[in-house]
Design a protein around this motif. Structure first.
Motif, PDB file in Angstrom:
ATOM      1  N   ASN A  44       0.858  -1.177   0.000  1.00 48.33           N
ATOM      2  CA  ASN A  44       0.000   0.000   0.000  1.00 48.33           C
ATOM      3  C   ASN A  44       0.901   1.236   0.000  1.00 48.33           C
ATOM      4  O   ASN A  44       2.088   1.116  -0.288  1.00 48.33           O
ATOM      5  CB  ASN A  44      -0.998  -0.029   1.170  1.00 48.33           C
ATOM      6  N   ASP A  45       0.359   2.403   0.351  1.00 47.58           N
ATOM      7  CA  ASP A  45       1.156   3.619   0.245  1.00 47.58           C
ATOM      8  C   ASP A  45       2.185   3.788   1.365  1.00 47.58           C
ATOM      9  O   ASP A  45       2.948   4.755   1.379  1.00 47.58           O
ATOM     10  CB  ASP A  45       0.260   4.852   0.144  1.00 47.58           C
ATOM     11  N   SER A  46       2.254   2.825   2.297  1.00 41.87           N
ATOM     12  CA  SER A  46       3.243   2.928   3.367  1.00 41.87           C
ATOM     13  C   SER A  46       4.109   1.681   3.531  1.00 41.87           C
ATOM     14  O   SER A  46       4.997   1.664   4.388  1.00 41.87           O
ATOM     15  CB  SER A  46       2.551   3.236   4.701  1.00 41.87           C
ATOM     16  N   ARG A  47       3.873   0.636   2.722  1.00 39.74           N
ATOM     17  CA  ARG A  47       4.683  -0.574   2.883  1.00 39.74           C
ATOM     18  C   ARG A  47       4.611  -1.480   1.647  1.00 39.74           C
ATOM     19  O   ARG A  47       3.654  -1.460   0.887  1.00 39.74           O
ATOM     20  CB  ARG A  47       4.262  -1.360   4.113  1.00 39.74           C
ATOM     21  N   LEU A  48       5.650  -2.291   1.524  1.00 41.69           N
ATOM     22  CA  LEU A  48       5.690  -3.412   0.580  1.00 41.69           C
ATOM     23  C   LEU A  48       6.285  -4.579   1.344  1.00 41.69           C
ATOM     24  O   LEU A  48       7.416  -4.500   1.837  1.00 41.69           O
ATOM     25  CB  LEU A  48       6.553  -3.098  -0.643  1.00 41.69           C
ATOM     26  N   ILE A  49       5.512  -5.648   1.472  1.00 40.17           N
ATOM     27  CA  ILE A  49       5.967  -6.843   2.183  1.00 40.17           C
ATOM     28  C   ILE A  49       5.722  -8.043   1.273  1.00 40.17           C
ATOM     29  O   ILE A  49       4.606  -8.252   0.808  1.00 40.17           O
ATOM     30  CB  ILE A  49       5.217  -7.025   3.519  1.00 40.17           C
ATOM     31  N   MET A  50       6.781  -8.802   1.035  1.00 40.58           N
ATOM     32  CA  MET A  50       6.685  -9.995   0.205  1.00 40.58           C
ATOM     33  C   MET A  50       7.402 -11.144   0.910  1.00 40.58           C
ATOM     34  O   MET A  50       8.479 -10.963   1.461  1.00 40.58           O
ATOM     35  CB  MET A  50       7.317  -9.757  -1.171  1.00 40.58           C
ATOM     36  N   ASP A  51       6.786 -12.311   0.874  1.00 38.95           N
ATOM     37  CA  ASP A  51       7.373 -13.532   1.410  1.00 38.95           C
ATOM     38  C   ASP A  51       7.194 -14.583   0.313  1.00 38.95           C
ATOM     39  O   ASP A  51       6.068 -14.803  -0.130  1.00 38.95           O
ATOM     40  CB  ASP A  51       6.662 -13.939   2.699  1.00 38.95           C
ATOM     41  N   TYR A  52       8.273 -15.223  -0.130  1.00 35.69           N
ATOM     42  CA  TYR A  52       8.171 -16.061  -1.321  1.00 35.69           C
ATOM     43  C   TYR A  52       9.117 -17.254  -1.268  1.00 35.69           C
ATOM     44  O   TYR A  52      10.170 -17.211  -0.652  1.00 35.69           O
ATOM     45  CB  TYR A  52       8.467 -15.220  -2.575  1.00 35.69           C
ATOM     46  N   THR A  53       8.681 -18.304  -1.946  1.00 35.43           N
ATOM     47  CA  THR A  53       9.564 -19.443  -2.182  1.00 35.43           C
ATOM     48  C   THR A  53      10.170 -19.354  -3.577  1.00 35.43           C
ATOM     49  O   THR A  53      11.158 -20.019  -3.859  1.00 35.43           O
ATOM     50  CB  THR A  53       8.817 -20.782  -2.028  1.00 35.43           C
ATOM     51  N   LEU A  54       9.562 -18.533  -4.440  1.00 28.97           N
ATOM     52  CA  LEU A  54      10.126 -18.257  -5.764  1.00 28.97           C
ATOM     53  C   LEU A  54       9.776 -16.834  -6.154  1.00 28.97           C
ATOM     54  O   LEU A  54       8.608 -16.438  -6.147  1.00 28.97           O
ATOM     55  CB  LEU A  54       9.588 -19.224  -6.824  1.00 28.97           C
ATOM     56  N   VAL A  76      15.633 -10.749   3.319  1.00 28.10           N
ATOM     57  CA  VAL A  76      16.060 -12.100   3.687  1.00 28.10           C
ATOM     58  C   VAL A  76      16.285 -12.853   2.375  1.00 28.10           C
ATOM     59  O   VAL A  76      15.347 -13.033   1.592  1.00 28.10           O
ATOM     60  CB  VAL A  76      15.008 -12.822   4.556  1.00 28.10           C
ATOM     61  N   VAL A  77      17.522 -13.252   2.137  1.00 29.20           N
ATOM     62  CA  VAL A  77      17.875 -13.960   0.910  1.00 29.20           C
ATOM     63  C   VAL A  77      18.327 -15.364   1.293  1.00 29.20           C
ATOM     64  O   VAL A  77      19.416 -15.554   1.830  1.00 29.20           O
ATOM     65  CB  VAL A  77      18.987 -13.226   0.136  1.00 29.20           C
ATOM     66  N   LYS A  78      17.462 -16.346   1.023  1.00 29.41           N
ATOM     67  CA  LYS A  78      17.811 -17.748   1.297  1.00 29.41           C
ATOM     68  C   LYS A  78      18.519 -18.375   0.100  1.00 29.41           C
ATOM     69  O   LYS A  78      19.366 -19.242   0.261  1.00 29.41           O
ATOM     70  CB  LYS A  78      16.564 -18.545   1.650  1.00 29.41           C
ATOM     71  N   SER A  79      18.116 -17.950  -1.101  1.00 24.75           N
ATOM     72  CA  SER A  79      18.780 -18.408  -2.330  1.00 24.75           C
ATOM     73  C   SER A  79      18.473 -17.406  -3.441  1.00 24.75           C
ATOM     74  O   SER A  79      17.582 -16.582  -3.323  1.00 24.75           O
ATOM     75  CB  SER A  79      18.311 -19.814  -2.723  1.00 24.75           C
ATOM     76  N   LYS A 123      15.927 -12.916  -8.944  1.00 20.21           N
ATOM     77  CA  LYS A 123      16.396 -13.908  -9.916  1.00 20.21           C
ATOM     78  C   LYS A 123      16.496 -15.240  -9.191  1.00 20.21           C
ATOM     79  O   LYS A 123      17.422 -15.454  -8.418  1.00 20.21           O
ATOM     80  CB  LYS A 123      17.735 -13.495 -10.522  1.00 20.21           C
ATOM     81  N   MET A 124      15.478 -16.062  -9.403  1.00 22.23           N
ATOM     82  CA  MET A 124      15.386 -17.377  -8.763  1.00 22.23           C
ATOM     83  C   MET A 124      15.591 -17.262  -7.250  1.00 22.23           C
ATOM     84  O   MET A 124      16.262 -18.081  -6.626  1.00 22.23           O
ATOM     85  CB  MET A 124      16.377 -18.359  -9.384  1.00 22.23           C
ATOM     86  N   ALA A 125      14.977 -16.225  -6.669  1.00 21.54           N
ATOM     87  CA  ALA A 125      15.180 -15.924  -5.254  1.00 21.54           C
ATOM     88  C   ALA A 125      14.147 -16.614  -4.370  1.00 21.54           C
ATOM     89  O   ALA A 125      13.006 -16.821  -4.772  1.00 21.54           O
ATOM     90  CB  ALA A 125      15.117 -14.414  -5.031  1.00 21.54           C
ATOM     91  N   GLU A 126      14.588 -16.934  -3.150  1.00 19.91           N
ATOM     92  CA  GLU A 126      13.713 -17.422  -2.094  1.00 19.91           C
ATOM     93  C   GLU A 126      14.011 -16.592  -0.861  1.00 19.91           C
ATOM     94  O   GLU A 126      15.170 -16.340  -0.535  1.00 19.91           O
ATOM     95  CB  GLU A 126      13.965 -18.897  -1.795  1.00 19.91           C
ATOM     96  N   GLY A 127      12.964 -16.140  -0.168  1.00 22.83           N
ATOM     97  CA  GLY A 127      13.169 -15.340   1.033  1.00 22.83           C
ATOM     98  C   GLY A 127      12.024 -14.370   1.249  1.00 22.83           C
ATOM     99  O   GLY A 127      10.858 -14.710   1.020  1.00 22.83           O
TER     100      GLY A 127
END
Length: 136
Positions: A44-54, A76-79, A123-127
């Motif tokens: 939204n206009d005060s945040r960007l939050i993403m949690d992903y396996t790809l 957080v960069v797991k891969s 690029k093929m990121a998880e985190g």
């Protein structure tokens, strides 16, 4: 009684063959594409939050900021790798980093009122990533 055999050739309609060909082509092309995102996103206009396996794409979010506020970022960069850019509505880049392979956090001080666009490329990121407006 005389029977006459007419030399008629059966004509096959090309529609069925064309339809099957198009269907097979679509299935093959769809299977070749790499997936781009598997996870959750809140923005939204005060945040960007993403949690992903790809995360294999680019995503952006506009934040409405006032002078003196701060954009607090946590990565957080797991891969894979991430690239981050934050720019003003005039196109001035106030933060940029690419090929990020390790987790970390940083703050970006806002000097002028306006809309700041956060752009993240994976690029093929998880985190996960979090960009949030912080006062003071």
């Amino acid at each position: 009684m005389v029977y006459r055999w007419k030399n008629r050739k059966r004509r096959r309609k090309p529609c069925a063959a064309a339809f099957i060909g198009i269907l097979l082509s679509a299935m093959i092309l769809t299977a070749c594409g790499e997936p781009e995102f598997d996870g959750s996103r809140t923005g939204n206009d005060s945040r960007l939050i993403m949690d992903y396996t790809l995360f294999n794409m680019t995503d952006s979010q506009d934040l409405v900021m006032k002078a003196g506020e701060t954009i607090h970022a946590e990565l957080v960069v797991k891969s894979g790798t991430l690239s981050v850019q934050i720019q003003t509505e005039n196109g001035e880049v106030v933060y940029e980093d690419s090929d990020i392979k390790t987790s970390g956090s940083f703050n970006v001080a806002v000097k002028e009122n306006g809309i700041y666009t956060v752009t993240v490329t994976g690029k093929m990121a998880e985190g996960s990533v979090s960009f949030q407006k912080a006062v003071g």
